[in-house]
Design a protein around this motif. Structure first.
Motif, PDB file in Angstrom:
ATOM      1  N   HIS A  74      66.857  50.559  24.525  1.00 46.95           N
ATOM      2  CA  HIS A  74      67.907  51.161  25.350  1.00 46.95           C
ATOM      3  C   HIS A  74      67.603  50.879  26.819  1.00 46.95           C
ATOM      4  N   ASP A  75      68.631  50.942  27.631  1.00 42.32           N
ATOM      5  CA  ASP A  75      68.472  50.705  29.068  1.00 42.32           C
ATOM      6  C   ASP A  75      68.535  52.002  29.857  1.00 42.32           C
ATOM      7  N   LEU A  76      67.772  52.051  30.935  1.00 42.73           N
ATOM      8  CA  LEU A  76      67.883  53.099  31.942  1.00 42.73           C
ATOM      9  C   LEU A  76      68.259  52.435  33.261  1.00 42.73           C
ATOM     10  N   ALA A  77      68.535  53.236  34.271  1.00 38.07           N
ATOM     11  CA  ALA A  77      68.942  52.693  35.566  1.00 38.07           C
ATOM     12  C   ALA A  77      67.843  51.802  36.140  1.00 38.07           C
ATOM     13  N   PRO A  78      68.194  50.635  36.692  1.00 40.85           N
ATOM     14  CA  PRO A  78      67.176  49.800  37.346  1.00 40.85           C
ATOM     15  C   PRO A  78      66.505  50.560  38.488  1.00 40.85           C
ATOM     16  N   GLY A  79      65.308  50.139  38.825  1.00 43.66           N
ATOM     17  CA  GLY A  79      64.574  50.753  39.934  1.00 43.66           C
ATOM     18  C   GLY A  79      64.126  49.691  40.916  1.00 43.66           C
ATOM     19  N   SER A  80      63.788  50.122  42.119  1.00 49.57           N
ATOM     20  CA  SER A  80      63.341  49.175  43.145  1.00 49.57           C
ATOM     21  C   SER A  80      62.178  49.751  43.926  1.00 49.57           C
TER      22      SER A  80
END
Length: 347
Positions: free
Chosen positions: A324-330
């Motif tokens: 599953h995917d979660l929000a990208p981070g930076s």
């Protein structure tokens, strides 16, 4: 001033306790207040094996940090969207004897008032709805209570979990009206909160000092930027989730509008763990696949070139539902770049 009563009164006290604990060195275990009732409970506890693993009792979340980023230059991911991990959640916290040992001293102190204490005794001892702390169900379930996510102790959302302590039989799901009850997805979100990613100055050619209108090459090497992951689990439930961060792009911001980036968007994609190309002899007449060209001198100072890496976040867990995917981070950092005028010789 608004008067805080009932569970909210104890929740506020519990949050204060959590804030006090947050001053200790970072650990691999998530502690949180119960529904705010005073001190840390006697149940959840942990012991480190010196390798980033913590053993815990009952329902405290345990984090495996062995594949996380490490070193002095690592940093915390910031979601590229408005999404954030939950500030509080519910999970097992007490067996029947532990709940009794936790609540009875509060009632005996009398600081919460006779009426409140009587209501609680009625709920957990007198059979409305629980009798004698559910001791007849010892070993067949746990008392669930709220935890505050590590690092979110001062967040207003930490006070959102206001349900009174409740019982869940082994193998049963928690009540459907408690969306904050822990799931593999929530564990994945908590693991996201613990991920640390490496940070390093972008390699530049020319390094340190460059010239006006001279393309400056930029690159990052594969050895530093590799996927990292954190696994969160609750042993009492046999529940786990592994959250993985994979670097996907580098964004270069020159620190001045008097500059041109390569590519024009300033976003350089990772390819096989690296981004950009290392400058070599003979590349002087080529356009860098990743880099910057300054159009004006930095004078007596320097420009702050900011390099931000975006990481895609995915998770797998004990739900067996695949990836599953979660929000990208930076995460980014800035470095000084001195830009000088090209000197010409007058004859």
């Amino acid at each position: 001033m608004r008067r805080v009563g009932g569970w909210g009164r104890w929740l506020a006290l519990g949050a204060l306790v959590a804030i006090c604990f947050s001053g200790f060195p970072s650990t691999a275990i998530a502690y949180g207040p119960g529904s705010g009732e005073g001190d840390q409970p006697p149940g959840p506890g942990g012991n480190s094996d010196g390798k980033g693993n913590i053993s815990a009792t009952v329902g405290a979340v345990v984090y495996d940090l062995s594949k996380n980023g490490s070193g002095t230059s690592v940093g915390t991911l910031t979601s590229t969207t408005t999404w954030t991990p939950p500030a509080c959640y519910y999970a097992p916290k007490y067996n029947p004897d532990e709940l009794q040992a936790y609540l009875e001293p509060i009632w005996e102190a009398g600081s919460t008032g006779y009426e409140w204490d009587a209501e609680q005794r009625d709920r957990y001892v007198n059979g409305h709805p629980y009798k004698d702390f559910n001791k007849d169900k010892a070993g067949k379930g746990y008392w669930w209570d709220s935890y505050v996510t590590h690092g979110r102790e001062g967040d207003p959302g930490a006070l959102d979990c206001t349900k009174p302590i409740f019982w869940v039989d082994t193998g049963d799901n928690p009540p459907a009206d408690i969306p904050e009850a822990v799931t593999p997805e929530i564990l994945a979100q908590l693991a996201y909160n613990e991920i640390r990613v490496p940070s390093k100055d972008v390699s530049l050619a020319p390094a340190g000092t460059t010239k006006v209108n001279l393309p400056t090459w930029a690159w990052l090497d594969q050895a530093t930027f590799r996927p990292v992951s954190v696994t969160a689990r609750i042993d009492a439930l046999g529940m786990w989730a592994t959250t993985t961060a994979t670097p996907v792009s580098l964004k270069i911001e020159p620190g001045t509008s008097d500059a041109v980036t390569y590519p024009a968007s300033g976003v350089c994609e990772f390819d096989n763990g690296s981004v950009g190309e290392k400058y070599t002899a003979g590349d002087a007449d080529k356009t860098p696949p990743c880099g910057v060209k300054y159009l004006r001198s930095s004078g007596n100072g320097s420009y702050q070139l900011k390099a931000t890496i975006t990481w895609n976040i995915s998770w797998t867990g004990s739900d067996g539902g695949g990836t599953h995917d979660l929000a990208p981070g930076s995460f980014g950092r800035s470095q000084d770049v001195i830009v000088q005028e090209i000197q010409s010789v007058n004859r």
